[in-house]
Design a protein around this motif. Structure first.
Motif, PDB file in Angstrom:
ATOM      1  N   UNK A  91     -25.642 -23.201  29.661  1.00 54.20           N
ATOM      2  CA  UNK A  91     -25.254 -24.485  29.374  1.00 54.20           C
ATOM      3  C   UNK A  91     -24.003 -24.627  28.524  1.00 54.20           C
ATOM      4  N   UNK A  92     -23.512 -25.777  28.499  1.00 54.56           N
ATOM      5  CA  UNK A  92     -22.618 -26.185  27.267  1.00 54.56           C
ATOM      6  C   UNK A  92     -22.609 -27.535  27.170  1.00 54.56           C
ATOM      7  N   UNK A  93     -23.319 -27.994  25.788  1.00 48.34           N
ATOM      8  CA  UNK A  93     -23.543 -29.435  25.445  1.00 48.34           C
ATOM      9  C   UNK A  93     -24.533 -29.733  26.739  1.00 48.34           C
ATOM     10  N   UNK A  94     -25.605 -29.080  26.990  1.00 49.74           N
ATOM     11  CA  UNK A  94     -26.681 -29.441  27.891  1.00 49.74           C
ATOM     12  C   UNK A  94     -26.230 -29.572  29.281  1.00 49.74           C
ATOM     13  N   UNK A  95     -24.960 -29.198  29.744  1.00 48.04           N
ATOM     14  CA  UNK A  95     -24.411 -29.325  30.897  1.00 48.04           C
ATOM     15  C   UNK A  95     -24.417 -27.702  31.496  1.00 48.04           C
ATOM     16  N   UNK A  96     -24.495 -27.712  33.040  1.00 50.74           N
ATOM     17  CA  UNK A  96     -24.189 -26.079  33.366  1.00 50.74           C
ATOM     18  C   UNK A  96     -22.577 -25.940  33.507  1.00 50.74           C
TER      19      UNK A  96
END
Length: 496
Positions: A278-283
């Motif tokens: 993830x990046x900043x909580x997003x896939x």
């Protein structure tokens, strides 16, 4: 030393003892990339995860047939029957043949995997090379009453299947949940139910990639390829099917349904899935446009990066977390991984500088005697690579104490420690000491240069140009190269 490997089976939602169907032979199928863009960090995680499994199974003595597919057609959005084929779309936009697009990005993927030290699979089938097998699969499902034709397209009948079997066994979804989620797509159209998925799609006039079939000129649905190719190369029943967690639904769920609908029983014993990066909580992925390509990591050419990161740093970053846990990308996390990798490689390199004693101190002896089995225990517990790395770090700390004269080690324990650290760091975790490799390359280059210079000296001697001959010898000596004349020519060594 016999080992018992436990792996987490997504199907049963528990760790199970790995028992191959036909030991020592193991069949393993992993969903590979869709080749319409550069490989990114999200591609690296499943590749590395199942590379670890491949390496470890082979280390345990299994004969593994590892199949990893290339999706070069039929990978569509949602149920694999809405939207435009991504390879075809790329070809149309760039005015290329679809196979040009597929080959270009397949080559890019292979290059990235080689850099990450991911071993090539035993077989790498392409979806476009197995259209006949996919059509045979569709025919079997039709003949068994679990699919229907509509305007030249063939759809899987989820309700008919669910009456005799259980659709949703892998993902835990009920057929009602599936229908509710599917209603977000507009219109039932050709399908009996919106949740039904395409097995074969009739091609629209503008669709580039198409094949003749008994039903229409068209192309297979996305889910067909893995079922068809897995069965072709691994048989009607095989051990492991793997991929990213995002493939559990709908792809792998549909694969299970297709296998049961076509042959009456499941194909796969163990389903394994790695979690997301993830990046900043997003896939991280292409669909969200928040991905960073592997080449951008290797060159440091992205706004989120403050520097370039080597392929081994990326591999180490992924292995520092358990494969079923989420990994959140950050530049700081990569810098920490880079430092951790350097610590491990330096510790292993220091093994060559250790002076042995007649006996070990108690702390060293305890660590060496337990290290091998502790690392095995971690690997056997569902491939806990993060624990293996932590144990290797402990070993590095003890190595530093020995080098500093604060601990002692005997020759036998040094041999065991060296073997264990090399086995788990290089053979099983698949790490490389890039600095050592670079040093070897430099030394090889130095050697070729010295050989050329000595060849010039030999020619000077043959011409009785003693001044030039002596000057070359003396200047090489000043640089640390010891030159000795023999009856067969001259030899040299570098005094370090």
């Amino acid at each position: 030393m016999e080992q018992t490997l436990l792996i987490y089976n997504t199907l049963t939602r528990q760790k199970e003892r790995f028992q191959p169907l036909q030991a020592p032979n193991v069949g393993m199928y992993v969903c590979g990339p869709t080749v319409y863009g550069d490989p990114h960090l999200g591609h690296a995680r499943p590749a590395i995860t199942f590379d670890i499994l491949f390496r470890y199974l082979k280390h345990l003595g299994y004969k593994v047939r590892y199949v990893r597919n290339i999706t070069d057609v039929g990978h569509l959005e949602h149920d694999a029957d809405e939207g435009e084929d991504k390879v075809s779309k790329k070809a149309r936009l760039e005015q290329l043949e679809p196979m040009e697009v597929a080959q270009f990005y397949t080559n890019r993927y292979h290059k990235a995997m080689e850099a990450l030290n991911v071993l090539p699979p035993s077989i790498e089938p392409h979806a476009t090379g197995h259209i006949i097998e996919q059509q045979q699969l569709v025919r079997q499902i039709l003949d068994n009453g679990f699919a229907y034709e509509s305007n030249g397209s063939i759809y899987f009948d989820i309700e008919a299947y669910n009456r005799k079997h259980h659709y949703g066994i892998l993902s835990g979804r009920s057929i009602e949940n599936t229908k509710d989620a599917s209603r977000e797509l507009a219109g039932v159209g050709e399908k009996h139910n919106q949740a039904d998925f395409a097995l074969w799609k009739k091609a629209e006039p503008e669709h580039i990639m198409r094949w003749p079939s008994p039903w229409s000129e068209g192309f297979p649905g996305w889910h067909c390829e893995c079922t068809a190719m897995g069965r072709k190369y691994l048989g009607a029943h095989f051990d492991i099917h793997g991929g990213g967690m995002d493939l559990i639904f709908p792809h792998h769920e549909c694969e299970i349904a297709q296998a049961v609908a076509s042959q009456g029983e499941p194909m796969v014993k163990y389903w394994m899935h790695n979690n997301m990066i993830t990046i900043n909580g997003q896939k991280m992925g292409k669909s969200l446009n928040n991905f960073i390509t592997l080449e951008q990591f290797f060159k440091g050419e992205h706004e989120s990066l403050t520097q370039a990161f080597s392929p081994m740093t990326i591999r180490f970053f992924i292995l520092m977390a358990h494969y079923r846990s989420t990994v959140d990308f950050s530049n700081d996390a990569l810098i920490a991984s880079q430092k951790g990798l350097e610590k491990l490689m330096n510790g292993i390199a220091c093994l060559d500088r250790i002076q042995t004693s007649n006996e070990c101190d108690a702390e060293t002896k305890q660590l060496v005697e337990s290290l091998r089995q502790r690392c095995y225990d971690a690997m056997n517990d569902d491939l806990a690579t993060q624990l293996v790395i932590s144990y290797l770090f402990e070993a590095c700390s003890q190595v530093n104490k020995i080098v500093d004269g604060k601990a002692t080690i005997c020759a036998g324990c040094l041999k065991e420690l060296t073997e264990v650290m090399h086995l788990f760091a290089f053979d099983i975790l698949g790490l490389r000491d890039d600095h050592a490799a670079n040093n070897d390359a430099r030394e090889e280059a130095y050697g070729k240069v010295v050989d050329m210079v000595l060849d010039l000296r030999s020619k000077a001697k043959a011409a009785k140009d003693w001044t030039t001959s002596d000057k070359i010898r003396d200047e090489l000596a000043a640089l640390g190269f010891e030159v000795k004349d023999t009856k067969d020519g001259a030899t040299w060594k570098l005094n370090k």
